[in-house]
Write a protein that holds these residues in place. Sequence first.
Motif, PDB file in Angstrom:
ATOM      1  N   LYS A   1     -11.590  -6.823   1.014  1.00 36.41           N
ATOM      2  CA  LYS A   1     -10.145  -6.959   1.163  1.00 36.41           C
ATOM      3  C   LYS A   1      -9.564  -6.686  -0.209  1.00 36.41           C
ATOM      4  CE  LYS A   1     -10.735 -10.667   4.547  1.00 36.41           C
ATOM      5  NZ  LYS A   1     -10.463 -12.085   4.860  1.00 36.41           N
ATOM      6  N   ALA A   2      -8.431  -6.036  -0.236  1.00 40.80           N
ATOM      7  CA  ALA A   2      -7.912  -5.612  -1.534  1.00 40.80           C
ATOM      8  C   ALA A   2      -6.398  -5.563  -1.546  1.00 40.80           C
ATOM      9  CB  ALA A   2      -8.472  -4.234  -1.895  1.00 40.80           C
ATOM     10  N   TRP A   3      -5.879  -5.582  -2.761  1.00 40.22           N
ATOM     11  CA  TRP A   3      -4.463  -5.362  -3.007  1.00 40.22           C
ATOM     12  C   TRP A   3      -4.324  -4.108  -3.874  1.00 40.22           C
ATOM     13  CZ3 TRP A   3      -0.482  -7.883  -0.784  1.00 40.22           C
ATOM     14  CH2 TRP A   3      -0.755  -9.096  -0.152  1.00 40.22           C
ATOM     15  N   TYR A   4      -3.376  -3.274  -3.499  1.00 38.02           N
ATOM     16  CA  TYR A   4      -3.017  -2.090  -4.268  1.00 38.02           C
ATOM     17  C   TYR A   4      -1.531  -2.186  -4.608  1.00 38.02           C
ATOM     18  CZ  TYR A   4      -7.366   0.217  -2.792  1.00 38.02           C
ATOM     19  OH  TYR A   4      -8.679   0.554  -2.575  1.00 38.02           O
ATOM     20  N   ARG A   5      -1.101  -1.359  -5.518  1.00 42.13           N
ATOM     21  CA  ARG A   5       0.330  -1.280  -5.790  1.00 42.13           C
ATOM     22  C   ARG A   5       0.717   0.163  -6.099  1.00 42.13           C
ATOM     23  NH1 ARG A   5       0.967  -4.481 -11.615  1.00 42.13           N
ATOM     24  NH2 ARG A   5       0.575  -2.674 -12.999  1.00 42.13           N
ATOM     25  N   GLN A   6       1.986   0.441  -5.844  1.00 38.44           N
ATOM     26  CA  GLN A   6       2.514   1.769  -6.103  1.00 38.44           C
ATOM     27  C   GLN A   6       3.907   1.636  -6.691  1.00 38.44           C
ATOM     28  OE1 GLN A   6       2.535   4.412  -2.710  1.00 38.44           O
ATOM     29  NE2 GLN A   6       2.585   6.217  -4.024  1.00 38.44           N
ATOM     30  N   ALA A   7       4.034   2.079  -7.914  1.00 36.82           N
ATOM     31  CA  ALA A   7       5.336   2.092  -8.575  1.00 36.82           C
ATOM     32  C   ALA A   7       6.028   3.412  -8.274  1.00 36.82           C
ATOM     33  CB  ALA A   7       5.157   1.905 -10.082  1.00 36.82           C
TER      34      ALA A   7
ATOM     35  N   TRP B   1      -4.298  -0.906   6.546  1.00 36.59           N
ATOM     36  CA  TRP B   1      -3.335  -1.082   5.470  1.00 36.59           C
ATOM     37  C   TRP B   1      -2.083  -1.768   6.001  1.00 36.59           C
ATOM     38  CZ3 TRP B   1      -3.747   0.649   0.336  1.00 36.59           C
ATOM     39  CH2 TRP B   1      -4.850   1.457   0.042  1.00 36.59           C
ATOM     40  N   GLY B   2      -1.477  -2.579   5.132  1.00 41.90           N
ATOM     41  CA  GLY B   2      -0.184  -3.125   5.468  1.00 41.90           C
ATOM     42  C   GLY B   2       0.910  -2.149   5.070  1.00 41.90           C
ATOM     43  N   HIS B   3       2.149  -2.541   5.374  1.00 41.75           N
ATOM     44  CA  HIS B   3       3.288  -1.677   5.067  1.00 41.75           C
ATOM     45  C   HIS B   3       3.868  -1.926   3.683  1.00 41.75           C
ATOM     46  CE1 HIS B   3       3.405   0.233   8.949  1.00 41.75           C
ATOM     47  NE2 HIS B   3       3.317  -0.942   9.531  1.00 41.75           N
ATOM     48  N   GLY B   4       3.394  -2.963   3.033  1.00 46.82           N
ATOM     49  CA  GLY B   4       3.809  -3.208   1.664  1.00 46.82           C
ATOM     50  C   GLY B   4       4.893  -4.256   1.534  1.00 46.82           C
ATOM     51  N   THR B   5       4.927  -4.886   0.358  1.00 47.83           N
ATOM     52  CA  THR B   5       5.968  -5.841   0.014  1.00 47.83           C
ATOM     53  C   THR B   5       6.428  -5.539  -1.409  1.00 47.83           C
ATOM     54  OG1 THR B   5       6.541  -8.196  -0.086  1.00 47.83           O
ATOM     55  CG2 THR B   5       4.322  -7.613  -0.779  1.00 47.83           C
ATOM     56  N   GLN B   6       7.734  -5.545  -1.605  1.00 50.34           N
ATOM     57  CA  GLN B   6       8.298  -5.164  -2.899  1.00 50.34           C
ATOM     58  C   GLN B   6       8.228  -6.330  -3.875  1.00 50.34           C
ATOM     59  OE1 GLN B   6       9.788  -2.088  -4.000  1.00 50.34           O
ATOM     60  NE2 GLN B   6       9.699  -3.149  -5.985  1.00 50.34           N
ATOM     61  N   VAL B   7       7.743  -6.037  -5.065  1.00 45.65           N
ATOM     62  CA  VAL B   7       7.761  -7.003  -6.163  1.00 45.65           C
ATOM     63  C   VAL B   7       8.588  -6.378  -7.291  1.00 45.65           C
ATOM     64  CG1 VAL B   7       6.388  -8.136  -7.956  1.00 45.65           C
ATOM     65  CG2 VAL B   7       5.557  -8.061  -5.590  1.00 45.65           C
ATOM     66  N   THR B   8       9.606  -7.095  -7.711  1.00 44.82           N
ATOM     67  CA  THR B   8      10.469  -6.623  -8.789  1.00 44.82           C
ATOM     68  C   THR B   8      10.510  -7.677  -9.879  1.00 44.82           C
ATOM     69  OG1 THR B   8      11.838  -5.372  -7.232  1.00 44.82           O
ATOM     70  CG2 THR B   8      12.749  -5.775  -9.422  1.00 44.82           C
ATOM     71  N   VAL B   9      10.173  -7.275 -11.087  1.00 49.18           N
ATOM     72  CA  VAL B   9      10.153  -8.205 -12.217  1.00 49.18           C
ATOM     73  C   VAL B   9      11.230  -7.769 -13.206  1.00 49.18           C
ATOM     74  CG1 VAL B   9       8.752  -9.267 -14.013  1.00 49.18           C
ATOM     75  CG2 VAL B   9       7.666  -8.482 -11.886  1.00 49.18           C
ATOM     76  N   SER B  10      12.176  -8.652 -13.439  1.00 48.43           N
ATOM     77  CA  SER B  10      13.274  -8.344 -14.355  1.00 48.43           C
ATOM     78  C   SER B  10      12.933  -8.824 -15.762  1.00 48.43           C
ATOM     79  CB  SER B  10      14.558  -9.007 -13.873  1.00 48.43           C
ATOM     80  OG  SER B  10      14.417 -10.410 -13.878  1.00 48.43           O
ATOM     81  N   SER B  11      13.459  -8.099 -16.728  1.00 48.98           N
ATOM     82  CA  SER B  11      13.174  -8.443 -18.132  1.00 48.98           C
ATOM     83  C   SER B  11      14.185  -9.446 -18.662  1.00 48.98           C
ATOM     84  CB  SER B  11      13.195  -7.174 -18.981  1.00 48.98           C
ATOM     85  OG  SER B  11      14.439  -6.533 -18.856  1.00 48.98           O
TER      86      SER B  11
ATOM     87  N   LYS C   1       5.157  -9.157 -15.568  1.00 45.35           N
ATOM     88  CA  LYS C   1       5.828  -8.297 -16.530  1.00 45.35           C
ATOM     89  C   LYS C   1       6.659  -7.264 -15.785  1.00 45.35           C
ATOM     90  CE  LYS C   1       1.725  -8.594 -19.506  1.00 45.35           C
ATOM     91  NZ  LYS C   1       0.669  -7.822 -20.211  1.00 45.35           N
ATOM     92  N   PRO C   2       7.689  -6.721 -16.420  1.00 49.65           N
ATOM     93  CA  PRO C   2       8.479  -5.677 -15.741  1.00 49.65           C
ATOM     94  C   PRO C   2       7.628  -4.516 -15.246  1.00 49.65           C
ATOM     95  CG  PRO C   2       9.645  -6.463 -17.680  1.00 49.65           C
ATOM     96  CD  PRO C   2       8.291  -7.115 -17.695  1.00 49.65           C
ATOM     97  N   GLU C   3       6.573  -4.187 -15.943  1.00 48.93           N
ATOM     98  CA  GLU C   3       5.716  -3.072 -15.511  1.00 48.93           C
ATOM     99  C   GLU C   3       4.886  -3.405 -14.270  1.00 48.93           C
ATOM    100  OE1 GLU C   3       5.915  -4.435 -18.571  1.00 48.93           O
ATOM    101  OE2 GLU C   3       3.933  -4.454 -19.578  1.00 48.93           O
ATOM    102  N   ASP C   4       4.933  -4.644 -13.825  1.00 54.97           N
ATOM    103  CA  ASP C   4       4.275  -5.007 -12.561  1.00 54.97           C
ATOM    104  C   ASP C   4       5.148  -4.675 -11.355  1.00 54.97           C
ATOM    105  OD1 ASP C   4       3.074  -7.943 -14.205  1.00 54.97           O
ATOM    106  OD2 ASP C   4       1.922  -6.127 -13.739  1.00 54.97           O
ATOM    107  N   THR C   5       6.367  -4.239 -11.601  1.00 55.22           N
ATOM    108  CA  THR C   5       7.265  -3.876 -10.515  1.00 55.22           C
ATOM    109  C   THR C   5       6.671  -2.736  -9.705  1.00 55.22           C
ATOM    110  OG1 THR C   5       9.241  -4.607 -11.688  1.00 55.22           O
ATOM    111  CG2 THR C   5       9.539  -2.947  -9.959  1.00 55.22           C
ATOM    112  N   ALA C   6       6.534  -2.965  -8.402  1.00 55.07           N
ATOM    113  CA  ALA C   6       5.914  -1.985  -7.518  1.00 55.07           C
ATOM    114  C   ALA C   6       5.967  -2.519  -6.090  1.00 55.07           C
ATOM    115  CB  ALA C   6       4.461  -1.729  -7.909  1.00 55.07           C
TER     116      ALA C   6
END
Length: 116
Positions: free
Chosen positions: A34-40, A106-116, A86-91
């Motif tokens: 099982k895994a987590w991926y991210r796409q910015a 695969w799932g459809h994804g969930t948005q993660v937004t990190v503000s500075s 961190k902001p660069e984790d936004t994806a």
Amino acid sequence: QVHLVESGGGLVQAGGSLRLSCAASEIIRDFSFKAWYRQAPGEQRILVASIESGGRRNYADFAKGRFTVSGDNAENTVYLQMDGLKPEDTAVYYCRIFTSIRADYWGHGTQVTVSS
């Protein structure tokens, strides 16, 4: 057809934490990992962390020491605890379950937004 649903994404300030969850629509008894991926935006989808059926965990270098992947085999869920964001984790973060018979969900994804 198995469906994966992610939850737990959102907007957080730098240094904050989020816990992502991924639940499968049915029990998958023989998974390989099982895994987590991210796409910015504008970038390729990359591996963040994975957990193998034997319990071994693997992390991308940027995730080591900050993120923790875990899973509940009985409930067929997988989690990603993210600390020190961190902001660069936004994806968009996606979960994936790959089985011993090479079914790939695969799932459809969930948005993660990190503000500075």
